[in-house]
Motif scaffolding. Structure first.
Motif, PDB file in Angstrom:
ATOM      1  N   GLU A 517      74.018  59.337 -31.046  1.00 57.40           N
ATOM      2  CA  GLU A 517      73.515  58.154 -31.741  1.00 57.40           C
ATOM      3  C   GLU A 517      72.945  57.129 -30.753  1.00 57.40           C
ATOM      4  N   THR A 518      73.675  56.898 -29.658  1.00 57.22           N
ATOM      5  CA  THR A 518      73.192  55.951 -28.640  1.00 57.22           C
ATOM      6  C   THR A 518      71.912  56.475 -28.003  1.00 57.22           C
ATOM      7  N   GLU A 519      71.877  57.788 -27.738  1.00 56.52           N
ATOM      8  CA  GLU A 519      70.684  58.390 -27.138  1.00 56.52           C
ATOM      9  C   GLU A 519      69.473  58.214 -28.064  1.00 56.52           C
ATOM     10  N   LYS A 520      69.669  58.411 -29.350  1.00 52.66           N
ATOM     11  CA  LYS A 520      68.574  58.273 -30.312  1.00 52.66           C
ATOM     12  C   LYS A 520      68.034  56.843 -30.338  1.00 52.66           C
ATOM     13  N   GLN A 521      68.937  55.847 -30.355  1.00 49.81           N
ATOM     14  CA  GLN A 521      68.519  54.449 -30.375  1.00 49.81           C
ATOM     15  C   GLN A 521      67.810  54.082 -29.073  1.00 49.81           C
TER      16      GLN A 521
END
Length: 560
Positions: A517-521
């Motif tokens: 999720e952090t990587e996507k953001q």
């Protein structure tokens, strides 16, 4: 077979002339301290010889051999003693204040030279060895240039002054005392060669010890998890044992040489004492004259002894200079003002090949690719295929063996060089934070960045957690970002890159420690404006999905 071969004295990498030229260049930056030390030394010589006269005068006045007032005679002695104290205090101030500045300056110059030199991808010296040279060898060179050489001038003046003073009192004794010096000088060349060899062995062994210590401390967690504590301590003992053996060999040679030298000086002093005693018996020398005799003999032998000690000093500085010169062997990168290319710009590879060495063959072979302006590219490939090597080529850290790499925009194109590195920003693989505060780490991206700009970069890198820390930007990190998780350290490193804000951004597995999720953001934030050319080295499918194109690099058979 020559004597040099019998004692196994090797040929050296640099000749004495080359080393002397290097030392001359190094001395130019330390002239003030060297000059002050020389002046203080000259003053001490004058005061010391004046003290000899004052003592002789006071003794002869007290013995009635010479007219005068004993109180004035003792007062003159006291005056010269106070002058000597003042000169010694001045010497300490010059040594401590200017000495540390000289050492710091030379370390800065050496570090600057290392940082500006070409990098070939494979370091041939351990970082512990380099640090050992920057600390101990720099100190040896600075001490020699700023203290040993200036003091040599005063030693020579003391020797000559004492010799002529004694010569004025007794010509024969003065000549006999210095007659043995040519013999010692003739043996000095042999001594220098052997001592230089032994000193180099000691310094190299000391570097190995520091390398083992540094590597063990850096990898402490790995060593503990592998339960290899005893193995590393044993490895340290082995390298220390080698150092001890080399120190013992050098000490034996030094002790033997000094024994012979001191035996010669002792014989000279005994002869002078006997000669002065016979003259007193014959009433051709006063008691004060004999005292001056013995003082002058000591002041001749003392400088002579100090001059012979210059031999190991020269050996030490030659060894230190040679080790520092080796750090300068890599040629400098192209120097000059950075060349900035107006954004958006791309990077084009044309028939590019690269090999670290001929024996292993090409790592990159005849590669053509265009990272066109504003594009986002994923570089894929198995481990060892050459992905990181390609990044180093793009950053002009390495030069292609064949072909060319250009950075271009709609108006012009330039072949890549270190001066064009200002157009790139790079986030390496792993934890790349340095000890200091988070602010210190971010300022490496841009020194004049404001707090607001830093927080903006942190938000874009999904590192908002910094605002919630008690000390915010002033939160301290230990070595390699200690105190932060791998993911937190990685995001701060990305914020540092965003703060640099350059046209081409390269990320080497820069999101490997982030949750999906952090990587996507993070990827959404980086790619939102479409105003940068972005290159990812990655194995992560989420990163590939965001890219416009991919470059697959296959491992070459001849590079294995």
């Amino acid at each position: 077979m020559g004597l040099r071969n019998i004692v196994n004295i090797p040929k050296y990498k640099y000749s004495a002339r080359v080393i002397m030229k290097w030392l001359w260049r190094a001395w130019k930056g330390n002239r003030l301290q060297a000059t002050l030390n020389a002046l203080i030394g000259i003053m001490l010589v004058v005061i010391s010889l004046a003290q000899v006269w004052a003592v002789q005068h006071a003794i002869d006045v007290a013995a009635g051999a010479q007219e005068g007032n004993i109180y004035w005679a003792v007062g003159i002695m006291g005056f010269f003693i106070i002058c000597e104290f003042a000169m010694h205090i001045s010497s300490i101030w010059v040594k401590n204040i200017l000495g540390i500045k000289a050492q710091n300056r030379m370390q800065q110059q050496m570090l600057d030279r290392i940082l500006r030199s070409e990098w070939h991808g494979k370091e041939n010296r351990h970082s512990g060895d380099v640090l050992n040279r920057l600390e101990f060898d720099v100190n040896a060179v600075v001490h020699f240039l700023t203290e040993t050489l200036p003091n040599t001038l005063s030693v020579l003046l003391m020797f000559l002054g004492s010799f002529f003073y004694l010569f004025s009192m007794d010509k024969m004794l003065a000549v006999v005392i210095v007659a043995a010096l040519p013999i010692f000088i003739s043996l000095s060349r042999l001594y220098v060669g052997q001592m230089r060899k032994l000193t180099r062995q000691v310094r190299d062994s000391d570097s190995k010890v520091q390398s083992v210590l540094q590597e063990t401390i850096q990898n402490r967690m790995l060593i503990k998890t592998l339960e290899s504590d005893d193995a590393m301590v044993d490895k340290l003992e082995d390298t220390q044992s080698e150092l001890r053996k080399n120190v013992v060999k050098r000490t034996r040679f030094s002790v033997f040489s000094n024994l012979i030298l001191n035996f010669g000086f002792a014989l000279g002093y005994l002869f002078a004492f006997l000669w002065a005693s016979l003259r007193m018996i014959d009433n051709t020398l006063t008691f004060g004259g004999m005292t001056a005799f013995l003082q002058l003999v000591g002041k001749i032998q003392g400088p002579a002894r100090n001059l012979t000690q210059l031999v190991p000093a020269f050996v030490s500085v030659f060894t230190a200079a040679e080790r520092l010169m080796e750090l300068e062997e890599n040629p400098l990168e192209e120097q000059g003002e950075p060349i900035e290319i107006k954004a958006p710009c791309g990077v084009r590879l044309t028939n590019v090949s690269y090999a670290y060495n001929k024996a292993d063959g090409n790592v990159i072979d005849k590669l053509d690719f265009d990272f066109y302006p504003g594009s986002c590219t994923a570089i894929l490939g198995e481990t060892g295929a050459g992905k990181t090597t390609l990044i180093r080529l793009i950053l002009a850290l390495l030069r292609p063996s064949d072909g060319k790499i250009e950075i271009y925009n709609s108006r012009k194109s330039k072949e890549l060089s270190p001066r064009l590195r200002c157009n790139f920003v790079y986030v390496p693989q792993g934890n790349t934070l340095m000890s200091g505060s988070i602010r210190d780490n971010l300022r490496l991206g841009r020194l004049d960045a404001t707090d607001e700009e830093m927080y903006e970069a942190l938000r874009a890198a999904c590192a908002d957690f910094v605002q919630e820390l008690p000390d915010g930007l002033d939160t301290s990190c230990s070595e390699s970002g200690g105190g932060l998780s791998e993911g937190q350290a990685q995001r701060i490193a990305i914020a540092r890159a965003l703060l640099r804000n350059r046209s081409v951004m390269l990320f080497d597995e820069a999101t490997s420690a982030l949750d999906p999720e952090t990587e996507k953001q993070l990827l959404h934030n980086i790619l939102a404006h479409h105003d940068k050319t972005i290159i990812f080295i990655t194995h992560r499918p989420a990163v590939v999905d965001y890219c416009d194109q991919t470059l697959k690099i296959n491992r070459l058979v001849n590079s294995e």
